[in-house]
Design an enzyme around this catalytic site. Sequence first.
Site, PDB file in Angstrom:
ATOM      1  N   TYR A 160      -0.104   3.428  -3.160  1.00 23.63           N
ATOM      2  CA  TYR A 160      -0.662   4.847  -3.171  1.00 23.63           C
ATOM      3  C   TYR A 160      -0.383   5.329  -1.939  1.00 23.63           C
ATOM      4  O   TYR A 160      -1.140   6.092  -1.442  1.00 23.63           O
ATOM      5  CB  TYR A 160      -2.212   4.542  -3.413  1.00 23.63           C
ATOM      6  CG  TYR A 160      -2.830   3.118  -2.988  1.00 23.63           C
ATOM      7  CD1 TYR A 160      -3.686   2.534  -4.173  1.00 23.63           C
ATOM      8  CD2 TYR A 160      -2.850   2.698  -1.960  1.00 23.63           C
ATOM      9  CE1 TYR A 160      -4.096   1.359  -3.840  1.00 23.63           C
ATOM     10  CE2 TYR A 160      -3.557   1.530  -1.656  1.00 23.63           C
ATOM     11  CZ  TYR A 160      -4.022   0.519  -2.803  1.00 23.63           C
ATOM     12  OH  TYR A 160      -4.867  -0.386  -2.611  1.00 23.63           O
ATOM     13  N   ARG A 179       0.799  -1.313  -0.027  1.00 23.68           N
ATOM     14  CA  ARG A 179      -0.116   0.024  -0.096  1.00 23.68           C
ATOM     15  C   ARG A 179       0.886   1.121  -0.192  1.00 23.68           C
ATOM     16  O   ARG A 179       0.461   2.015  -0.816  1.00 23.68           O
ATOM     17  CB  ARG A 179      -1.007   0.108   1.060  1.00 23.68           C
ATOM     18  CG  ARG A 179      -1.995  -1.103   0.997  1.00 23.68           C
ATOM     19  CD  ARG A 179      -3.152  -1.110   2.169  1.00 23.68           C
ATOM     20  NE  ARG A 179      -3.944  -0.061   1.820  1.00 23.68           N
ATOM     21  CZ  ARG A 179      -3.824   1.156   2.565  1.00 23.68           C
ATOM     22  NH1 ARG A 179      -2.942   1.288   3.640  1.00 23.68           N
ATOM     23  NH2 ARG A 179      -4.506   2.237   2.379  1.00 23.68           N
ATOM     24  N   CYS A 235      15.080  -4.680  -3.798  1.00 19.28           N
ATOM     25  CA  CYS A 235      15.874  -3.461  -4.652  1.00 19.28           C
ATOM     26  C   CYS A 235      14.958  -2.721  -5.640  1.00 19.28           C
ATOM     27  O   CYS A 235      14.969  -2.990  -6.629  1.00 19.28           O
ATOM     28  CB  CYS A 235      16.736  -4.745  -5.516  1.00 19.28           C
ATOM     29  SG  CYS A 235      17.964  -5.715  -4.474  1.00 19.28           S
TER      30      CYS A 235
END
Length: 424
Positions: free
Chosen positions: A323, A319, A349
Site C-alpha cells: 500500500y 508495506r 524478481c
Amino acid sequence: MHHFDRIDGALQAEGVPLEALADAVGTPAYVYSSATLTRHYGLLAEAVAAHPSALGEALIAFAVKANSNLSVLATLARLGCGADTVSEGEIRRALKAGIPANRIVFSGVGKSDAELAFAIEAGVRQINVESAVELDRLIAVASSKDARPEIAIRVNPAVGAGGHARITTGGATDKFGVPADEAHALYARASLSPHVTPVGLACHIGSQITTLEPLESAFRALRTMTLELRAAGLSVTRLDLGGGLGVPYHGQSDLPSIEAYVAMAARVLDGLEVEAAFEPGRLLAANAGVLLSRVIQVNERGDGRRFLVLDAGMNDLMRPALYDAFHDLVPVRPRQGEARLYDLVGPICESTDVFARDRRLPPMQAGDLVAFMGAGAYGAVLASEYNSRPLVPEVLVDGERWAVVRKRPSYDEMWEREPRADWL
Ligand SMILES: *Cc1c(COP(=O)(O)O)cnc(C)c1O
C-alpha cells in the site's frame, strides 16, 4: 517517540549497537525495543486512567495482527495489556504469551465454526459479531456446547478512514461490520437467544488515521446506537472503539496525541456508563521496531539513476509494495560526503520490490548497514519466504540485553517442512 538513537555516530536499539546485532544475527532482521513498547502502552494506559467515569474499567487490547511475536506479546502481557485477535492462531498466541482469556477479544469478518468453538472453549472475553449469518452460526455453535458467550455487534458506521484506500475498513462498501440500520435489529435478535449475551457494540474504521474527526464520527454513531438500544429496553455495557490511530512515519508533528485521542473518546462516551475498549496495533508497535538491512551493491545507470540494492526485499517488508507505505531509511553509520538520490530496492524478481524512489542519503557503499524505521507493525507479520529467502528473524532488545525471538530458519529446516510426495 522511540528508543533508537545514535551513540558515537552509530544507531543503537536502546543500549545495543545495531552493528553488533547485525554481526551476531545477520541481515535482514527485525529489531524491537521493549522500552518503546512499554512507553507507548504506558502513555495510553495513563491517558485512559485519567477518565475513569467516562471510560469505566477500560480494556486496552493490542491488535495482535500488527506484531504477533510471542515475546512482543509477552512484553505487553506483563504490562496488563489484552489482545484483539482475528483467528484461532492469534488467540492461541495471546494465551501462550500470558494474556488471560478474559482480556482477549475475538474479531474478524470470517470466523469458521471451528474457530468460534475454540474461542468459546478458551473463554475469551468477547466475540465481535460482524454479520447476521455469523450470529446464526455462533448461536448454533454455542448451543451445541450449551454455552453463552458475551458478544458485541461490530457496526459499520459508514465512516471510512485511513492512510490508504487499502487500509480503510469502515466505509459503506467495505466488507467489515453490520450497517448501522441493520445492527439494531441484529442486537435485538441476539438478545432473545439463550446462547449469546450481547453486551455492546464495536467499530474499527481503518488504520493510520491522522485526524480525530472520522474517529469521533464513528464513536458518536456508537453513542447514538447505544441510546437507541437502551430506549428499546436492551442492555449495552461495553463499547469497543477499535484501533486505527496513525503514527508519524514521516516524522510529522501534527498528529493527534494519545491524550487528545483518549480525551475525545471520553467526551463522546461521557454519561453512558460503559466500559470502553481500545484496540491499538500500529500505535503501540510501529515505532518500536526497525528492519535492519545491508547494502549488497550500488547500481549506477548511465542516465544518473542510482539503485541502492539491499538484502531486504518486499518479502521481508511488504508495506511499500502492498500500500505504497513510507518508511524512513537511515544509514546505521552515515558516511561523510555529499548527499545523493537513491532508489531503494530489494533483490526480489518483481518490479514491485521497490521501497522508495529518489531518497536523499549520504554516500552509500556495498556492505553499509541501514535501518528501515517504523517497521514494528505490519512488518514481520507480513513476511514470507518468496524467492526461497529464509523467513526474516526477529530480535527483542531490553536495555543492554537482547534475544533472538524468532529464528531465521536454516535451509534444511525449510526443506523439512516440505515432505516429498512418496511417489517421487
Ligand atoms: C487491525 C485492527 C485493529 C488495529 O488497527 P491499527 O490501525 O493497527 O491500530 C484494531 N481492531 C481491529 C478489529 C482490527 O482489525
